[in-house]
Design a protein around this motif. Sequence first.
Motif, PDB file in Angstrom:
ATOM      1  N   UNK A   1    -126.840 -37.772  53.596  1.00 39.66           N
ATOM      2  CA  UNK A   1    -126.354 -39.119  53.265  1.00 39.66           C
ATOM      3  C   UNK A   1    -126.153 -39.207  51.750  1.00 39.66           C
ATOM      4  N   UNK A   2    -124.932 -39.538  51.356  1.00 37.98           N
ATOM      5  CA  UNK A   2    -124.570 -39.590  49.939  1.00 37.98           C
ATOM      6  C   UNK A   2    -125.443 -40.576  49.168  1.00 37.98           C
ATOM      7  N   UNK A   3    -125.775 -41.717  49.791  1.00 37.04           N
ATOM      8  CA  UNK A   3    -126.598 -42.733  49.110  1.00 37.04           C
ATOM      9  C   UNK A   3    -127.978 -42.166  48.765  1.00 37.04           C
ATOM     10  N   UNK A   4    -128.559 -41.378  49.700  1.00 36.40           N
ATOM     11  CA  UNK A   4    -129.869 -40.784  49.442  1.00 36.40           C
ATOM     12  C   UNK A   4    -129.767 -39.751  48.321  1.00 36.40           C
ATOM     13  N   UNK A   5    -128.701 -38.969  48.324  1.00 36.81           N
ATOM     14  CA  UNK A   5    -128.497 -37.971  47.271  1.00 36.81           C
ATOM     15  C   UNK A   5    -128.368 -38.652  45.907  1.00 36.81           C
TER      16      UNK A   5
ATOM     17  N   UNK B   1    -124.155 -33.490  43.233  1.00 34.15           N
ATOM     18  CA  UNK B   1    -124.716 -33.964  44.485  1.00 34.15           C
ATOM     19  C   UNK B   1    -123.718 -33.654  45.593  1.00 34.15           C
ATOM     20  N   UNK B   2    -124.229 -33.260  46.752  1.00 37.02           N
ATOM     21  CA  UNK B   2    -123.387 -32.849  47.869  1.00 37.02           C
ATOM     22  C   UNK B   2    -123.962 -33.388  49.170  1.00 37.02           C
ATOM     23  N   UNK B   3    -123.122 -33.383  50.199  1.00 36.10           N
ATOM     24  CA  UNK B   3    -123.581 -33.776  51.527  1.00 36.10           C
ATOM     25  C   UNK B   3    -123.551 -32.608  52.509  1.00 36.10           C
ATOM     26  N   UNK B   4    -122.949 -31.487  52.112  1.00 37.68           N
ATOM     27  CA  UNK B   4    -122.900 -30.312  52.990  1.00 37.68           C
ATOM     28  C   UNK B   4    -123.351 -29.068  52.229  1.00 37.68           C
ATOM     29  N   UNK B   5    -123.802 -28.088  52.987  1.00 34.54           N
ATOM     30  CA  UNK B   5    -124.206 -26.824  52.387  1.00 34.54           C
ATOM     31  C   UNK B   5    -123.043 -26.091  51.757  1.00 34.54           C
ATOM     32  N   UNK B   6    -121.870 -26.199  52.380  1.00 35.19           N
ATOM     33  CA  UNK B   6    -120.681 -25.537  51.849  1.00 35.19           C
ATOM     34  C   UNK B   6    -120.322 -26.079  50.473  1.00 35.19           C
ATOM     35  N   UNK B   7    -120.415 -27.392  50.297  1.00 32.88           N
ATOM     36  CA  UNK B   7    -120.148 -27.996  48.990  1.00 32.88           C
ATOM     37  C   UNK B   7    -121.155 -27.487  47.961  1.00 32.88           C
ATOM     38  N   UNK B   8    -122.408 -27.357  48.361  1.00 30.55           N
ATOM     39  CA  UNK B   8    -123.445 -26.889  47.438  1.00 30.55           C
ATOM     40  C   UNK B   8    -123.180 -25.451  47.003  1.00 30.55           C
ATOM     41  N   UNK B   9    -122.817 -24.597  47.964  1.00 32.39           N
ATOM     42  CA  UNK B   9    -122.521 -23.201  47.644  1.00 32.39           C
ATOM     43  C   UNK B   9    -121.350 -23.126  46.679  1.00 32.39           C
ATOM     44  N   UNK B  10    -120.363 -23.974  46.903  1.00 31.88           N
ATOM     45  CA  UNK B  10    -119.201 -24.014  46.014  1.00 31.88           C
ATOM     46  C   UNK B  10    -119.605 -24.469  44.606  1.00 31.88           C
TER      47      UNK B  10
ATOM     48  N   UNK C   1    -125.552 -19.370  36.808  1.00 29.38           N
ATOM     49  CA  UNK C   1    -126.465 -18.230  36.790  1.00 29.38           C
ATOM     50  C   UNK C   1    -127.761 -18.484  37.536  1.00 29.38           C
ATOM     51  N   UNK C   2    -128.267 -19.705  37.443  1.00 32.78           N
ATOM     52  CA  UNK C   2    -129.533 -20.017  38.084  1.00 32.78           C
ATOM     53  C   UNK C   2    -129.655 -21.521  38.250  1.00 32.78           C
ATOM     54  N   UNK C   3    -130.694 -21.949  38.949  1.00 32.79           N
ATOM     55  CA  UNK C   3    -130.910 -23.371  39.142  1.00 32.79           C
ATOM     56  C   UNK C   3    -131.786 -23.664  40.340  1.00 32.79           C
ATOM     57  N   UNK C   4    -131.776 -24.939  40.721  1.00 32.35           N
ATOM     58  CA  UNK C   4    -132.594 -25.435  41.821  1.00 32.35           C
ATOM     59  C   UNK C   4    -131.709 -26.221  42.767  1.00 32.35           C
ATOM     60  N   UNK C   5    -131.878 -25.982  44.060  1.00 32.26           N
ATOM     61  CA  UNK C   5    -131.182 -26.746  45.090  1.00 32.26           C
ATOM     62  C   UNK C   5    -132.227 -27.577  45.802  1.00 32.26           C
ATOM     63  N   UNK C   6    -132.031 -28.889  45.786  1.00 32.40           N
ATOM     64  CA  UNK C   6    -132.928 -29.800  46.488  1.00 32.40           C
ATOM     65  C   UNK C   6    -132.196 -30.233  47.754  1.00 32.40           C
ATOM     66  N   UNK C   7    -132.799 -29.960  48.914  1.00 30.25           N
ATOM     67  CA  UNK C   7    -132.093 -30.288  50.154  1.00 30.25           C
ATOM     68  C   UNK C   7    -133.047 -30.792  51.223  1.00 30.25           C
ATOM     69  N   UNK C   8    -132.448 -31.296  52.299  1.00 27.56           N
ATOM     70  CA  UNK C   8    -133.217 -31.729  53.459  1.00 27.56           C
ATOM     71  C   UNK C   8    -133.166 -30.634  54.516  1.00 27.56           C
ATOM     72  N   UNK C   9    -133.911 -30.837  55.600  1.00 27.97           N
ATOM     73  CA  UNK C   9    -134.004 -29.826  56.656  1.00 27.97           C
ATOM     74  C   UNK C   9    -132.653 -29.549  57.286  1.00 27.97           C
ATOM     75  N   UNK C  10    -131.921 -30.614  57.598  1.00 28.24           N
ATOM     76  CA  UNK C  10    -130.646 -30.452  58.284  1.00 28.24           C
ATOM     77  C   UNK C  10    -129.539 -31.114  57.470  1.00 28.24           C
ATOM     78  N   UNK C  11    -128.456 -30.367  57.254  1.00 31.07           N
ATOM     79  CA  UNK C  11    -127.281 -30.881  56.552  1.00 31.07           C
ATOM     80  C   UNK C  11    -126.167 -31.053  57.575  1.00 31.07           C
ATOM     81  N   UNK C  12    -125.040 -31.582  57.163  1.00 31.38           N
ATOM     82  CA  UNK C  12    -123.940 -31.833  58.092  1.00 31.38           C
ATOM     83  C   UNK C  12    -123.393 -30.545  58.704  1.00 31.38           C
ATOM     84  N   UNK C  13    -123.400 -29.439  57.944  1.00 31.56           N
ATOM     85  CA  UNK C  13    -122.776 -28.204  58.436  1.00 31.56           C
ATOM     86  C   UNK C  13    -123.730 -27.035  58.638  1.00 31.56           C
ATOM     87  N   UNK C  14    -124.996 -27.182  58.268  1.00 34.32           N
ATOM     88  CA  UNK C  14    -125.959 -26.079  58.425  1.00 34.32           C
ATOM     89  C   UNK C  14    -127.363 -26.608  58.264  1.00 34.32           C
TER      90      UNK C  14
END
Length: 182
Positions: A10-14, A31-40, A46-59
């Motif tokens: 949910x974009x509002x939560x992000x 901020x993203x709503x899908x895993x594909x957007x995050x990978x992109x 080079x490095x960083x942190x991904x904060x995510x929930x258990x289930x995303x829209x696409x994975x």
Amino acid sequence: MTNIIVVLPKLEEAKGVKSILVRSGFQVTGICTTGTQAISQMDGLNDGIVICSYKLADMIYTELHDDLPEGFEMLLMASRNLISECYGNGIVCLSMPLKVQDLINTVNLMVEGVERRRRKRRMQPKTRNAADEKAIKDAKELLMARNHMTEEEAHRYLQKTSMDSGTNLVETAQMVLSMMTE
């Protein structure tokens, strides 16, 4: 600064998580709503942190974790029973409902870890390939023969010329070779 990407379905939560982090002094890269957007978004970083929930829209988080580039860490926010299955696989977990101070402290620890690894990588000596080593060796030998220098003096000359011209040692050696062999 460490790249932080928030990936929630949910974009509002992000946006809310981003707001909390920004108010706490962190820089959120995206901020993203899908895993594909995050990978992109991670592409080219080079490095960083991904904060995510258990289930995303696409994975689910495991698929995203498998696709993380080297240098990225994951912070999973999920319910206690879902978190119990992810222990031991290199993922930092926070249980929901989330306490703001827990989020800030956890992200702060992760940022420190990423920055420590970045400094460690930067401190490692850069390795040169055989062709670069040969160029430096040949330039030193040429300087030693033509200008009657010791190997140490030739090396110091290459280093000083390199710093003065703002080029790396290999480029300077190649310039010396091209100028003196013409």
